[in-house]
Design an enzyme around this catalytic site. Structure first.
Site, PDB file in Angstrom:
ATOM      1  N   TYR A 156       0.852  -1.196   0.000  1.00  0.00           N
ATOM      2  CA  TYR A 156       0.000   0.000   0.000  1.00  0.00           C
ATOM      3  C   TYR A 156       0.882   1.238   0.000  1.00  0.00           C
ATOM      4  O   TYR A 156       1.857   1.306   0.754  1.00  0.00           O
ATOM      5  CB  TYR A 156      -0.895  -0.016   1.247  1.00  0.00           C
ATOM      6  CG  TYR A 156      -1.783   1.199   1.416  1.00  0.00           C
ATOM      7  CD1 TYR A 156      -1.560   2.101   2.459  1.00  0.00           C
ATOM      8  CD2 TYR A 156      -2.840   1.464   0.545  1.00  0.00           C
ATOM      9  CE1 TYR A 156      -2.382   3.209   2.635  1.00  0.00           C
ATOM     10  CE2 TYR A 156      -3.666   2.574   0.722  1.00  0.00           C
ATOM     11  CZ  TYR A 156      -3.424   3.443   1.777  1.00  0.00           C
ATOM     12  OH  TYR A 156      -4.230   4.554   1.933  1.00  0.00           O
ATOM     13  N   ASP A 251       9.301   2.692  -0.878  1.00  0.00           N
ATOM     14  CA  ASP A 251       8.314   3.379  -0.040  1.00  0.00           C
ATOM     15  C   ASP A 251       8.638   3.037   1.419  1.00  0.00           C
ATOM     16  O   ASP A 251       8.266   1.972   1.906  1.00  0.00           O
ATOM     17  CB  ASP A 251       6.901   2.938  -0.422  1.00  0.00           C
ATOM     18  CG  ASP A 251       5.862   3.559   0.502  1.00  0.00           C
ATOM     19  OD1 ASP A 251       4.656   3.367   0.256  1.00  0.00           O
ATOM     20  OD2 ASP A 251       6.256   4.226   1.486  1.00  0.00           O
ATOM     21  N   LYS A 279       5.170   9.179   8.556  1.00  0.00           N
ATOM     22  CA  LYS A 279       5.017   8.667   9.926  1.00  0.00           C
ATOM     23  C   LYS A 279       6.098   9.211  10.871  1.00  0.00           C
ATOM     24  O   LYS A 279       6.018  10.364  11.289  1.00  0.00           O
ATOM     25  CB  LYS A 279       4.953   7.137   9.883  1.00  0.00           C
ATOM     26  CG  LYS A 279       3.720   6.624   9.068  1.00  0.00           C
ATOM     27  CD  LYS A 279       3.626   5.136   9.055  1.00  0.00           C
ATOM     28  CE  LYS A 279       2.601   4.654   8.047  1.00  0.00           C
ATOM     29  NZ  LYS A 279       1.221   4.650   8.534  1.00  0.00           N
TER      30      LYS A 279
HETATM   31  P1  KE4 Z   1      -0.659   8.260   4.550  1.00  0.00           P
HETATM   32  O1  KE4 Z   1      -1.256   8.938   3.320  1.00  0.00           O
HETATM   33  O2  KE4 Z   1      -1.692   7.454   5.310  1.00  0.00           O
HETATM   34  O3  KE4 Z   1       0.097   9.228   5.440  1.00  0.00           O
HETATM   35  O4  KE4 Z   1       0.458   7.226   4.054  1.00  0.00           O
HETATM   36  C1  KE4 Z   1       0.116   6.264   3.106  1.00  0.00           C
HETATM   37  C2  KE4 Z   1       1.118   5.119   3.210  1.00  0.00           C
HETATM   38  C3  KE4 Z   1       2.119   5.024   2.266  1.00  0.00           C
HETATM   39  N1  KE4 Z   1       3.043   4.031   2.317  1.00  0.00           N
HETATM   40  C4  KE4 Z   1       3.001   3.100   3.297  1.00  0.00           C
HETATM   41  C5  KE4 Z   1       4.025   2.010   3.317  1.00  0.00           C
HETATM   42  C6  KE4 Z   1       1.986   3.156   4.293  1.00  0.00           C
HETATM   43  O5  KE4 Z   1       1.956   2.202   5.263  1.00  0.00           O
HETATM   44  C7  KE4 Z   1       1.031   4.177   4.252  1.00  0.00           C
HETATM   45  C8  KE4 Z   1      -0.104   4.268   5.262  1.00  0.00           C
HETATM   46  N2  KE4 Z   1      -0.183   3.229   6.219  1.00  0.00           N
HETATM   47  C9  KE4 Z   1      -1.490   2.955   6.771  1.00  0.00           C
HETATM   48  C10 KE4 Z   1      -1.407   1.799   7.743  1.00  0.00           C
HETATM   49  N3  KE4 Z   1      -0.950   0.618   7.178  1.00  0.00           N
HETATM   50  C11 KE4 Z   1      -2.078   4.176   7.420  1.00  0.00           C
HETATM   51  C12 KE4 Z   1      -3.280   3.914   8.283  1.00  0.00           C
HETATM   52  C13 KE4 Z   1      -4.537   4.421   7.629  1.00  0.00           C
HETATM   53  O6  KE4 Z   1      -4.697   4.270   6.411  1.00  0.00           O
HETATM   54  O7  KE4 Z   1      -5.370   4.964   8.406  1.00  0.00           O
END
Ligand code: KE4
Length: 442
Positions: A156, A251, A279
């Site tokens: 993701y 990523d 994060k």
């Molecule tokens: P954000 O747009 O949520 O800040 O980041 C997206 C993203 C991009 N790349 C990786 C490897 C990620 O894990 C994420 C977002 N992670 C999720 C949890 N697995 C965020 C939690 C959520 O979607 O509320």
């Protein structure tokens, strides 16, 4: 029980407050949450509304206390409401919250990022991991003059249109939209491959090589649960992208500053062309980044012509929180402690599973781990998908009753922070043992 954070919950947690808030929230917010995974669809039941956090614990609106392994999905490697981070934000806020102009903190934070991450020569700050990944792909397409990208099923990278794609049917591996609203034309530019399966990447390059702008990968998959790269997988991606003139994007939104101060690329010694971060780099505030080789990043406006912008990019509060967090990590002294505590936890869960016959396969890299309900080792998306999500849901709620908050989904990572001490790890393992025994697993 409105007491201090730090007392363990006991028995059934009260949920009246969360239930009432959830009822109100659902009237105005889709699903009552501002991000889908918070709705507890993966484990059922009513989402728990959190009131506050301190160290490794959180307290919900009903006064129940939990040892928290969510850590806001990764950012809180130091723990909740850590004094140095709170004070940095407080001081920044007293001078104003946003200027829409460059500030010194952005320069200092990008200097730390470049010092920390081996492959980053130039970096742009943005406000979310989605924005970082979306922007990195746009620059990679501009740099190569190509349109297609390769991503991996189960990985993701945020919710930009071209990334909400599942594997197309048949050998073509062309993407199909994984969400309504994503134009098929966008999805068709995304080629799906299989994580830890280099042959699937070779096949994608065999079919689309000269059209592929970039391969984007979580160097340690963590959005299917934690699935480490097989030896040779990342090296293979590096070789294939070089051979075909494609940009390799790591990523590291999750793994950056998490598994090592320099992220997975420091751990495995592989240098991608571009990296996305999020994060931890924002210390729990909305801040992310994308960066890489100077010749690529100089394509970004206003130096180059690849447009990307953001009102709150490099926000003063977020850069203050990020600087305070990275300052606490940059001597790298934290990582052996994180490694030891997370290892004790992971091995303890495995031992408890063995004693009770629970079908658990624990995966871990550094301080992120996943207990998969699976009798087989979980080494890729297919084996992850075969996990028993109903059993995971039972474990989740049993741990809640024991005062331990795991991620509300089998396909997410649990995080150990510097605030998780030996006592909390022991309490967690006692809760795991009680949960396995109570469910009569085996
Ligand atoms: P954000 O747009 O949520 O800040 O980041 C997206 C993203 C991009 N790349 C990786 C490897 C990620 O894990 C994420 C977002 N992670 C999720 C949890 N697995 C965020 C939690 C959520 O979607 O509320």
């Amino acid at each position: 029980m409105a007491g201090r954070i730090g007392e363990m919950a006991s028995g059934e947690p009260r949920t009246g407050g969360s239930a009432k808030l959830f009822e109100r929230a659902r009237r105005l917010i889709p699903g009552g949450v501002n991000s889908p995974v918070r709705a507890f669809k993966g484990v059922g039941g009513t989402p728990i509304f959190i009131q506050r956090g301190s160290g490794c614990r959180v307290e919900d609106v009903d006064g129940n206390h939990y040892i928290d392994y969510l850590g806001s999905w990764g950012p809180l490697i130091l723990g909740h409401a850590v004094e140095s981070v709170v004070e940095a934000i407080r001081q920044a806020a007293e001078d104003g919250t946003s200027f829409g102009a460059p500030t010194e903190r952005e320069v200092r934070l990008t200097e730390k990022i470049v010092q920390a991450v081996p492959s980053i020569e130039m970096v742009r700050l943005v406000s979310s991991g989605t924005e970082a990944c979306m922007s990195a792909l746009r620059v990679a397409r501009a740099f190569t003059g190509r349109d297609k990208i390769v991503k991996f099923d189960g990985c993701y990278h945020g919710h930009a249109d071209g990334l909400l794609v599942r594997a197309g049917s048949g050998a073509l591996t062309l993407g199909a939209p994984d969400s309504p609203g994503v134009p098929a034309a966008y999805a068709r530019e995304t080629v799906s491959a299989q994580y830890n399966d280099l042959a699937s990447v070779e096949s994608a390059f065999g079919q689309f090589g000269a059209e592929i702008a970039a391969v984007i990968v979580e160097p340690i998959a963590a959005n299917m649960g934690v699935v480490p790269p097989r030896p040779g997988f990342l090296e293979g991606l590096r070789r294939l992208t070089r051979e075909h003139g494609a940009v390799l994007i790591f990523d590291e939104v999750m793994s950056g500053f998490r598994v090592a101060y320099g992220g997975a690329q420091e751990l495995y010694g592989i240098h991608p062309d571009m990296t996305t971060l999020g994060k931890i780099v924002g210390g729990g505030l909305p801040l992310a980044a994308y960066g890489g080789r100077r010749e690529i990043m100089e394509l970004v406006s206003p130096v180059g012509t690849v447009y990307q912008a953001g009102t709150l990019s490099g926000n003063p509060l977020a850069t203050a929180a990020g600087l305070a967090t990275l300052s606490a990590l940059e001597d790298r002294a934290a990582y052996p402690a994180l490694e030891r505590r997370a290892s004790v936890l992971a091995e303890g869960i495995g031992d408890a599973a063995e004693r009770s016959g629970a079908p658990i396969s624990v995966t871990r890299v550094g301080s992120m781990l996943t207990p998969f309900f699976s009798r087989e080792p979980v080494e890729d998306y297919e084996s992850a998908k075969r996990s028993d999500t109903a059993n995971y849901a039972r474990l989740f709620w049993s741990m809640i009753r024991c005062g331990v908050y795991l991620p509300p989904s089998q396909f997410e990572a649990s995080f150990v922070s510097l605030a998780h001490g030996d006592a909390e790890i022991e309490q967690t393992l006692a809760a795991v043992q009680a949960s396995f025994s109570a469910s009569g697993e085996g």
